[in-house]
Design an enzyme around this catalytic site. Structure first.
Site, mmCIF file in Angstrom:
data_model
loop_
_atom_site.group_PDB
_atom_site.id
_atom_site.type_symbol
_atom_site.label_atom_id
_atom_site.label_comp_id
_atom_site.label_asym_id
_atom_site.label_seq_id
_atom_site.Cartn_x
_atom_site.Cartn_y
_atom_site.Cartn_z
ATOM 1 N N LYS A 38 -2.483 -2.290 7.864
ATOM 2 C CA LYS A 38 -3.383 -1.720 8.646
ATOM 3 C C LYS A 38 -3.853 -2.268 9.930
ATOM 4 C CE LYS A 38 -6.351 -0.346 4.528
ATOM 5 N NZ LYS A 38 -7.775 -0.470 3.900
ATOM 6 N N TYR B 156 -10.095 -10.026 -6.918
ATOM 7 C CA TYR B 156 -8.926 -10.118 -8.001
ATOM 8 C C TYR B 156 -9.029 -11.498 -9.047
ATOM 9 C CZ TYR B 156 -6.589 -6.499 -5.566
ATOM 10 O OH TYR B 156 -6.078 -5.385 -5.116
ATOM 11 N N HIS C 188 -1.870 2.946 -5.997
ATOM 12 C CA HIS C 188 -2.652 1.680 -5.544
ATOM 13 C C HIS C 188 -2.794 0.574 -6.623
ATOM 14 C CE1 HIS C 188 -4.162 0.253 -1.918
ATOM 15 N NE2 HIS C 188 -5.237 -0.360 -2.180
ATOM 16 N N ARG D 82 0.801 -1.087 0.039
ATOM 17 C CA ARG D 82 -0.049 -0.067 0.052
ATOM 18 C C ARG D 82 0.868 1.306 0.117
ATOM 19 N NH1 ARG D 82 -2.361 -3.318 4.049
ATOM 20 N NH2 ARG D 82 -4.398 -4.041 3.732
ATOM 21 N N ARG E 169 -0.282 -2.058 -6.650
ATOM 22 C CA ARG E 169 -0.855 -3.019 -5.825
ATOM 23 C C ARG E 169 -1.867 -3.967 -6.352
ATOM 24 N NH1 ARG E 169 -1.457 -4.324 -0.118
ATOM 25 N NH2 ARG E 169 -3.562 -4.699 0.535
ATOM 26 N N HIS F 69 -4.422 -8.960 3.722
ATOM 27 C CA HIS F 69 -6.116 -8.855 3.747
ATOM 28 C C HIS F 69 -6.431 -9.686 4.973
ATOM 29 C CE1 HIS F 69 -6.631 -7.572 -0.488
ATOM 30 N NE2 HIS F 69 -6.401 -6.429 0.056
#
Length: 294
Positions: free
Chosen positions: A169, A272, A237, A145, A240, A263
């Protein structure tokens, strides 16, 4: 004595700050809580019910907020009430069981393999070109990210092990492989970094010698795209997204891609698979004799 929404919101944001949430995440929470305060007034949160939250969401939807934004807002309100429940201010969470309106899920903007090769075409020679090559090779190689790339320190990269340690995150740490092209770009950049870096551990620095910022990163990517003649819309982004799409196309290993992207939920990574199917459908249309349009 009932506690007012504004004071409890401030306490919640301070609690998130103490848990080292990023400034961008704190700002988003503050915006969502401000919406709640505007829509329900200076009320005691314990007095709000599910229908109050549903009405607030409906008002935001009527103002034109997109389903994705409403989902984020509801998630913020749910987290806020979860905090209030832990602190003993409310007995129940009125956000539980509520769902935002569904919207069309947009596919991530991923570049093709050829477009990525064109974008990262080397070798870089000028000082800032060396930095940019290292930044964007690493971003694409490891699926980082923007904030993760900006937050990297020199010690986070292990060139011998071909790995980078990333804080993602929720302050979650993960270790991601680094490919040979990115390693070569980093080896070219690191000896030159000290020429401009001030007293900072940052891996990537800006013109003033401090850690590079989001705007400088975006502008550097735009310049790189123009210089190499990439006409597709390129933003940080997208690198990524391209990483995830290309690795999934080659391996089909959704779980591995999930781990590398950091994730928390596999459902986030599954978008994806739609990109991958889109690629396969294009190949089918071009190659199958009964699929070709006359």
């Amino acid at each position: 004595m009932p506690q007012l929404l504004s004071s409890l919101s401030e306490a919640f944001l301070k609690a998130l700050q103490a848990r080292q949430y990023s400034p961008a995440t704190l700002s988003t929470y503050a915006i969502d809580l401000a919406h709640l305060l505007e829509l329900v007034g200076e009320a005691d949160p314990a007095g709000l019910a599910s229908h109050d939250i549903r009405r607030a969401l409906a008002t935001l939807h009527a103002r034109g907020q997109q389903p994705k934004t409403l989902a984020r807002t509801l998630s913020a309100w749910r987290s806020f009430y979860h905090y209030l429940a832990r602190q003993g201010f409310v007995a129940a969470n009125p956000c539980l069981g509520l769902r935002p309106p569904k919207g069309d899920r947009k596919l991530p903007n991923a570049l093709s393999v050829d477009e990525m090769a064109k974008l990262l075409e080397g070798p870089a020679e000028a000082f800032w070109s060396l930095r940019d090559q290292a930044m964007f090779e690493l971003m694409y190689s490891s699926g980082l990210r923007r904030a993760e790339l900006i937050g990297l320190d020199v010690g986070d990269v292990d060139l011998d092990a071909s790995e980078v340690t990333v804080i993602g995150k929720g302050r979650k740490t993960r270790i991601v492989p680094v490919g040979s092209q990115a390693l070569a770009a980093l080896r070219a950049w690191l000896p030159r970094r000290g020429q401009v870096a001030n007293d900072t551990p940052a891996l990537f620095v800006g013109a003033r010698g401090g850690r590079i910022g989001a705007t400088a990163l975006r502008l550097a990517l735009n310049k790189l795209a123009v210089r190499h003649g990439v006409t597709a819309h390129v933003h940080p982004h997208a690198l990524r997204h391209s990483f995830a799409s290309h690795v999934l196309q080659s391996s089909g290993d959704l779980r591995a891609v999930q781990e590398m992207l950091g994730h928390a939920s596999l459902s986030t990574t599954q978008v994806y698979t739609h990109l991958d199917f889109q690629h396969l459908a294009q190949v089918y249309d071009r190659a199958h004799p009964r699929a070709r349009k006359k």
